[in-house]
Design an enzyme around this catalytic site. Structure first.
Site, PDB file in Angstrom:
ATOM      1  N   GLU A  40      92.359  16.978   7.132  1.00 22.96           N
ATOM      2  CA  GLU A  40      92.644  15.602   7.522  1.00 22.96           C
ATOM      3  C   GLU A  40      91.346  14.957   8.013  1.00 22.96           C
ATOM      4  OE1 GLU A  40      95.638  13.452  10.797  1.00 22.96           O
ATOM      5  OE2 GLU A  40      94.872  15.474  11.160  1.00 22.96           O
ATOM      6  N   LYS A 106     100.806  10.205   5.850  1.00 24.35           N
ATOM      7  CA  LYS A 106     101.343  10.981   6.962  1.00 24.35           C
ATOM      8  C   LYS A 106     102.585  10.314   7.549  1.00 24.35           C
ATOM      9  CE  LYS A 106      99.671  12.964  11.352  1.00 24.35           C
ATOM     10  NZ  LYS A 106      98.490  12.958  12.254  1.00 24.35           N
ATOM     11  N   CYS A 142      98.808  17.545   9.695  1.00 22.49           N
ATOM     12  CA  CYS A 142      98.639  17.777  11.129  1.00 22.49           C
ATOM     13  C   CYS A 142      99.949  17.759  11.929  1.00 22.49           C
ATOM     14  CB  CYS A 142      97.629  16.783  11.684  1.00 22.49           C
ATOM     15  SG  CYS A 142      96.797  17.372  13.183  1.00 22.49           S
TER      16      CYS A 142
END
Length: 272
Positions: A40, A106, A142
């Site tokens: 990321e 995301k 994440c």
């Protein structure tokens, strides 16, 4: 299928970071990988103002990632930032290379531990998978790792591998949480989990200059890992930059799912 996880430390300059990606992609190709996965925020580290560096998926940064994929013959997966409404950005994963062109925004934003990603980032809403040599792979970023339903959605879509790209925030107990959560998500969905994070800037010779200005920005702790579908750690790195080359066997997923059919045995609780 052999994949490479490139644990590196990116800085605030997207052009300089492309040089890192190019070098690491060549290294992965030399190691016989079919795909190389970067963390990321490969475009620019957290702590950098994101709106000024964000570019569309057909912009010059993404086009250069496509060129890296073409030159090396690899599928490349890397974290970048794309423009979103109201002056925000999307925290986007670009997956590109032979037979692959996809992106994932995301879904779960890191509004935790004193950091508010949603101040500058707009959430995504779509589950995304890609196919590499007939192997279906799910994409996650994440903080997504705290939400098992996403990884089960990958499995429901036919994935036998989930790629987790991260820039994990440091702090007391955070490494232990990273290790626990990555193993749990592999076991929840009985698939391979390949988790690649930004290296710890303090352990990198190319520490992310500029990120120190935002002391709570999640700039990485390292400890990338490949987790088997039975939840066991097969390979891992420490805090410093490095590369993992891992051979993932889709047949092992089938064997684990026969032995522990948690996906098939799911039951939804009824509503009163």
């Amino acid at each position: 299928m052999r994949i490479a996880l490139s644990q590196l430390t990116t800085g605030p300059d997207p052009e300089s970071n492309l040089g890192l990606l190019r070098e690491e992609a060549r290294r992965a190709a030399d190691g016989g990988a079919r795909a190389v996965v970067f963390p990321e925020a490969s475009m620019a580290c957290f702590g950098t103002p994101l709106a000024p560096v964000a570019e569309p998926l057909d912009g010059p940064w993404a086009e250069e990632v496509r060129r890296i994929a073409k030159d090396t013959g690899l599928v490349v997966v890397a974290g970048m930032f794309t423009p979103a409404p109201d002056g925000k950005v999307a925290n986007t994963l670009l997956a590109t290379g032979p037979g692959v062109e996809a992106s994932y925004d995301k879904i779960h934003l890191y509004d935790a531990f004193g950091y508010a990603e949603s101040d500058s980032v707009a959430p995504g809403s779509e589950v995304v998978t890609i196919d590499v040599d007939g192997v279906r792979i799910g994409l996650a970023t994440c903080y997504d790792v705290r939400f098992p339903e996403l990884f089960r959605a990958h499995a429901d879509a036919g994935a036998v591998v989930s790629l987790l790209l991260a820039s994990w925030g440091a702090g007391p107990g955070k490494r232990e949480q990273w290790e626990l959560l990555t193993r749990a998500r592999a076991l929840d969905a009985t698939l391979w989990l390949a988790a690649v994070g930004q290296a710890d800037p303090a352990a990198s010779a190319t520490a992310a200059a500029g990120a120190a200005g935002a002391s709570n920005a999640p700039t990485g702790i390292g400890h990338s890992a490949v987790i088997g579908p039975d939840g066991t750690v097969r390979q891992s790195l420490g805090a410093a930059p490095g590369m993992l080359l891992a051979d993932l066997d889709p047949e092992e997923v089938a064997a684990v799912r026969r032995a522990v059919p948690v996906l098939a045995n799911r039951r939804l609780a009824g509503r009163g």
